[in-house]
Scaffold this motif. Structure first.
Motif, PDB file in Angstrom:
ATOM      1  N   ASN A  19       0.816  -1.212   0.000  1.00 54.25           N
ATOM      2  CA  ASN A  19       0.000   0.000   0.000  1.00 54.25           C
ATOM      3  C   ASN A  19       0.849   1.261   0.000  1.00 54.25           C
ATOM      4  OD1 ASN A  19      -1.587   2.255   1.644  1.00 54.25           O
ATOM      5  ND2 ASN A  19      -3.105   0.919   0.693  1.00 54.25           N
ATOM      6  N   SER A  20       1.927   1.264   0.779  1.00 56.68           N
ATOM      7  CA  SER A  20       2.797   2.441   0.863  1.00 56.68           C
ATOM      8  C   SER A  20       4.037   2.317  -0.010  1.00 56.68           C
ATOM      9  CB  SER A  20       3.231   2.672   2.317  1.00 56.68           C
ATOM     10  OG  SER A  20       3.986   1.563   2.789  1.00 56.68           O
ATOM     11  N   ASP A  21       4.281   1.123  -0.571  1.00 53.19           N
ATOM     12  CA  ASP A  21       5.472   0.867  -1.391  1.00 53.19           C
ATOM     13  C   ASP A  21       6.747   0.965  -0.553  1.00 53.19           C
ATOM     14  OD1 ASP A  21       6.645   0.119  -3.797  1.00 53.19           O
ATOM     15  OD2 ASP A  21       6.966   2.182  -4.458  1.00 53.19           O
ATOM     16  N   ILE A  22       6.643   0.594   0.725  1.00 50.55           N
ATOM     17  CA  ILE A  22       7.782   0.634   1.643  1.00 50.55           C
ATOM     18  C   ILE A  22       8.107  -0.788   2.091  1.00 50.55           C
ATOM     19  CG2 ILE A  22       8.613   1.453   3.885  1.00 50.55           C
ATOM     20  CD1 ILE A  22       8.390   3.657   1.802  1.00 50.55           C
ATOM     21  N   ALA A  23       9.404  -1.093   2.180  1.00 51.31           N
ATOM     22  CA  ALA A  23       9.836  -2.422   2.618  1.00 51.31           C
ATOM     23  C   ALA A  23      10.974  -2.292   3.618  1.00 51.31           C
ATOM     24  CB  ALA A  23      10.284  -3.266   1.424  1.00 51.31           C
ATOM     25  N   VAL A  24      11.130  -3.321   4.442  1.00 44.74           N
ATOM     26  CA  VAL A  24      12.272  -3.438   5.343  1.00 44.74           C
ATOM     27  C   VAL A  24      13.234  -4.435   4.718  1.00 44.74           C
ATOM     28  CG1 VAL A  24      13.064  -4.138   7.629  1.00 44.74           C
ATOM     29  CG2 VAL A  24      10.901  -2.901   7.386  1.00 44.74           C
ATOM     30  N   VAL A  25      14.436  -3.969   4.390  1.00 46.54           N
ATOM     31  CA  VAL A  25      15.435  -4.795   3.709  1.00 46.54           C
ATOM     32  C   VAL A  25      16.656  -4.949   4.604  1.00 46.54           C
ATOM     33  CG1 VAL A  25      16.869  -5.043   1.645  1.00 46.54           C
ATOM     34  CG2 VAL A  25      14.632  -3.920   1.479  1.00 46.54           C
ATOM     35  N   ARG A  26      17.076  -6.184   4.816  1.00 48.48           N
ATOM     36  CA  ARG A  26      18.275  -6.447   5.617  1.00 48.48           C
ATOM     37  C   ARG A  26      19.476  -6.601   4.685  1.00 48.48           C
ATOM     38  NH1 ARG A  26      19.282  -7.856  10.693  1.00 48.48           N
ATOM     39  NH2 ARG A  26      17.057  -8.171  11.115  1.00 48.48           N
ATOM     40  N   VAL A  27      20.532  -5.838   4.967  1.00 47.50           N
ATOM     41  CA  VAL A  27      21.760  -5.883   4.168  1.00 47.50           C
ATOM     42  C   VAL A  27      22.909  -6.305   5.071  1.00 47.50           C
ATOM     43  CG1 VAL A  27      23.374  -4.545   2.777  1.00 47.50           C
ATOM     44  CG2 VAL A  27      20.929  -4.080   2.621  1.00 47.50           C
ATOM     45  N   ARG A  28      23.684  -7.269   4.630  1.00 45.39           N
ATOM     46  CA  ARG A  28      24.835  -7.730   5.403  1.00 45.39           C
ATOM     47  C   ARG A  28      26.107  -7.099   4.842  1.00 45.39           C
ATOM     48  NH1 ARG A  28      23.322 -11.617   8.824  1.00 45.39           N
ATOM     49  NH2 ARG A  28      21.422 -12.821   8.368  1.00 45.39           N
ATOM     50  N   SER A  29      26.933  -6.584   5.746  1.00 45.86           N
ATOM     51  CA  SER A  29      28.186  -5.957   5.337  1.00 45.86           C
ATOM     52  C   SER A  29      29.244  -6.239   6.393  1.00 45.86           C
ATOM     53  CB  SER A  29      27.999  -4.447   5.169  1.00 45.86           C
ATOM     54  OG  SER A  29      29.233  -3.813   4.897  1.00 45.86           O
ATOM     55  N   SER A  30      30.479  -6.396   5.937  1.00 50.66           N
ATOM     56  CA  SER A  30      31.577  -6.677   6.863  1.00 50.66           C
ATOM     57  C   SER A  30      32.085  -5.414   7.551  1.00 50.66           C
ATOM     58  CB  SER A  30      32.735  -7.344   6.104  1.00 50.66           C
ATOM     59  OG  SER A  30      33.184  -6.499   5.052  1.00 50.66           O
ATOM     60  N   LYS A  31      31.619  -4.251   7.106  1.00 56.10           N
ATOM     61  CA  LYS A  31      32.041  -2.990   7.724  1.00 56.10           C
ATOM     62  C   LYS A  31      30.850  -2.055   7.824  1.00 56.10           C
ATOM     63  CE  LYS A  31      33.639  -1.311   3.211  1.00 56.10           C
ATOM     64  NZ  LYS A  31      34.792  -0.782   2.450  1.00 56.10           N
TER      65      LYS A  31
END
Length: 256
Positions: A19-31
């Motif tokens: 409905n809002s075009d919003i998402a929660v995205v998890r990103v993995r990074s070493s720093k």
């Protein structure tokens, strides 16, 4: 996702709200990754300068500038319809003339202090200088609910109303005579049959003035106040022919 070093990172969509075009995205990074400061959309005014960032046509790190053209644009203003059988959305948008094209969606709309005040989402097809962003205060609320509940809890009472101003109240009182409409509050124009509002005792002609004794002046204040109370009973104080009446309504979900 791309960072200034052009390092490509893999993201996992944990929750999304179509409905809002919003998402929660998890990103993995070493720093540690760079972040931006989130501002507020509550104090925005038409005419303020803004900057839109994104990757239109795959051109990363593109920046366009413009102003806020309008606030509180509804889906109906944009010509967008709800899916058949669903209830009317209260989603609002920031309108801007900053160029937003395919590839800008999801990018930040930033003020001159470098604070994110919206998330770019779409443009008017076939029109120049008409684009839209989700206000950052709504984004914060959506992300908070996605994180806590896995979905967004949108309240539904089954009401249509107008926000009263002294000028509007004066016009209404002149036209209809009888009892006087107050100069502030939410004047009820329609109550849906067999809705939570009807079952709770709200009537056409009532003016909603407070939620659990907290004063209300705008639609946003009511929606925000109900958002965390879906599935609960709330008391709404209304003015009815100069009498203050307390109603008790069960807040349903808009998705029901």
């Amino acid at each position: 996702a791309l960072v200034p070093s052009v390092t490509q990172l893999q993201g996992l969509v944990e929750h999304a709200d179509p409905n809002s075009d919003i998402a929660v995205v998890r990103v993995r990074s070493s720093k540690p990754l760079p972040t931006v400061k989130l501002g507020t959309s509550a104090t925005l005014r038409p005419g303020e300068f803004v900057v839109a960032l994104g990757a239109p046509a795959g051109l990363s790190n593109s920046v366009t500038a413009g102003i806020i053209s309008a606030l509180h644009r509804l889906k109906s203003d944009l010509g967008l319809r709800e899916p058949r059988g669903s209830r009317q959305s209260t989603m609002e948008y920031i309108q801007t003339d900053a160029a937003i094209n395919e590839g800008n969606s999801g990018g930040p709309l930033v003020n001159l202090e470098g604070e994110v005040i919206g998330v770019n989402t779409m443009k008017a097809m076939g029109k120049d200088g008409i684009a839209f962003a989700v206000p950052i205060d709504d984004v914060k609320r959506v992300v908070g609910q996605l994180t806590r509940h896995g979905r967004v809890m949108r309240p539904y009472l089954g009401l249509k109303f107008v926000e009263l101003t002294p000028q509007l109240a004066k016009q209404m009182n002149y036209r209809q005579g009888g009892h006087q409409v107050p100069s502030a509050g939410l004047y009820v124009m329609h109550v849906a049959p067999d809705s939570p509002a009807q079952r709770g005792g709200i009537q056409v002609g009532d003016t909603i003035v407070s939620l659990s004794e907290v004063p209300l002046l705008t639609t946003k204040e009511l929606v925000d106040g109900l958002s965390e109370r879906v599935g609960q009973r709330v008391s709404l104080q209304v003015l009815r022919e100069a009498r203050r009446v307390t109603t008790n309504c069960y807040v349903e979900s808009m998705e029901q």
